[in-house]
Motif scaffolding. Sequence first.
Motif, mmCIF file in Angstrom:
data_model
loop_
_atom_site.group_PDB
_atom_site.id
_atom_site.type_symbol
_atom_site.label_atom_id
_atom_site.label_comp_id
_atom_site.label_asym_id
_atom_site.label_seq_id
_atom_site.Cartn_x
_atom_site.Cartn_y
_atom_site.Cartn_z
ATOM 1 N N LEU A 154 0.790 -1.348 -0.006
ATOM 2 C CA LEU A 154 0.020 0.098 0.017
ATOM 3 C C LEU A 154 0.864 1.256 -0.069
ATOM 4 N N ARG A 155 2.156 1.188 1.119
ATOM 5 C CA ARG A 155 2.850 2.241 0.665
ATOM 6 C C ARG A 155 3.360 2.534 -0.601
ATOM 7 N N TYR A 156 3.802 1.663 -1.241
ATOM 8 C CA TYR A 156 4.245 1.725 -2.451
ATOM 9 C C TYR A 156 3.244 2.228 -3.592
ATOM 10 N N LEU A 157 2.098 1.696 -3.533
ATOM 11 C CA LEU A 157 1.153 1.834 -4.476
ATOM 12 C C LEU A 157 0.333 3.255 -4.264
ATOM 13 N N THR A 158 0.359 3.861 -3.056
ATOM 14 C CA THR A 158 -0.403 5.019 -2.802
ATOM 15 C C THR A 158 0.506 6.012 -2.269
ATOM 16 N N GLY A 159 1.619 6.086 -1.604
ATOM 17 C CA GLY A 159 2.440 6.696 -1.009
ATOM 18 C C GLY A 159 2.365 6.789 0.548
ATOM 19 N N SER A 160 1.552 6.115 1.067
ATOM 20 C CA SER A 160 1.060 5.933 2.584
ATOM 21 C C SER A 160 0.543 4.972 2.808
ATOM 22 N N VAL A 161 0.551 4.547 4.346
ATOM 23 C CA VAL A 161 -0.253 3.639 4.898
ATOM 24 C C VAL A 161 -1.460 4.121 5.544
ATOM 25 N N PRO A 162 -2.552 3.870 5.190
ATOM 26 C CA PRO A 162 -3.994 4.284 5.627
ATOM 27 C C PRO A 162 -4.044 3.699 7.234
ATOM 28 N N ALA A 163 -4.816 4.481 7.907
ATOM 29 C CA ALA A 163 -5.339 4.043 9.075
ATOM 30 C C ALA A 163 -6.397 3.331 8.943
ATOM 31 N N GLY A 164 -6.487 2.296 10.194
ATOM 32 C CA GLY A 164 -7.626 1.382 10.213
ATOM 33 C C GLY A 164 -7.329 0.039 9.652
ATOM 34 N N ILE A 165 -6.067 -0.260 9.181
ATOM 35 C CA ILE A 165 -5.709 -1.822 8.674
ATOM 36 C C ILE A 165 -5.905 -2.386 9.941
ATOM 37 N N ILE A 166 -6.607 -3.821 9.675
ATOM 38 C CA ILE A 166 -6.739 -4.718 11.034
ATOM 39 C C ILE A 166 -5.830 -6.056 10.346
#
Length: 313
Positions: free
Chosen positions: A271-283
């Motif tokens: 996700l960090r690579y694809l979007t530039g960040s890691v979103p909150a809420g990952i379970i």
Amino acid sequence: MVRFASLFVATLVSAATLVATPAQAVGFQTTANNLNVRSDAYLSSSVIKVLPGPVAVDVDCQRSGDSVTVPGKAATTWWAHLPAHNGYVTVGYLNTTATKLPGVPECAPNPNPPVNVTLADVQAMFGSRIANPTLVNQGLPSLNQAMRDANITTARRKAAFLATLVHESRLEYNIREIGDTRLYGGRGYIQLTGDFNYGPAGRYFGIDLLGNPELARSLQWSAPIARWYWTVARNINPMADALHMGKVNAAIGYPAGAEDQRRCDSFKNALRYLTGSVPAGIICTRPTAYAGDTSKLSRAQFDALGIAPGTVG
């Protein structure tokens, strides 16, 4: 009142029937046994159905793709779209000597073609887990097609799917689970395991996986089988949409443990690579109901784990 309702329903059914067959469809006959219907006009495209023998088909449009040469005919790059089967067959296996079908329009181009995942992409996401770049690169065309067929086109879905496969198979289509000598042991991108998976997957694609389990790690079938498991044996895209990697891992079918966190970390990296960040809420953890080995559950049984007692509809 009942009579009026019946007439109204009959009218709707009739209208739906008229819509089902496109007005511009032209009838042809296939000329081969066990003809593959592919998701797009390429030999690397996944097989979505197999037509068992010469049958009548409607063609609503045609698309240029890979060149195919059928014995006794000239090579053709044109593929016929069969609306009833939602896929393509090469014009070479239709009852015509033409290399492009007369009187059939060209299919409209996709206005938003999905972006393929490259070797550089997966190396950036997963680093040293890509242990055999040449082999991974060889399989990417079929894997990208399988992702399109499974509607794995968003960053969350791509991240969950690729993170799963890099742990299952290192993204190597022909891998066999190390040390697994069982007839229906782990094979391919998704490490298909058990006759309870080989049988249904084979029936879905019209191939004998029970009789020839090695097909599960062939270049032709490894990616489509991964797509089948992700969308048919399970329904995993919504779990990825919800950032619930714990449920994704449960759906793949192994008991909860340290591996869950490792896969979740890979999901975050992707996700960090694809979007530039890691979103909150990952379970990353699983609900208690999903903690055990779910590998032998049917889709209905697996889905039922997430339904509260007394829930209906």
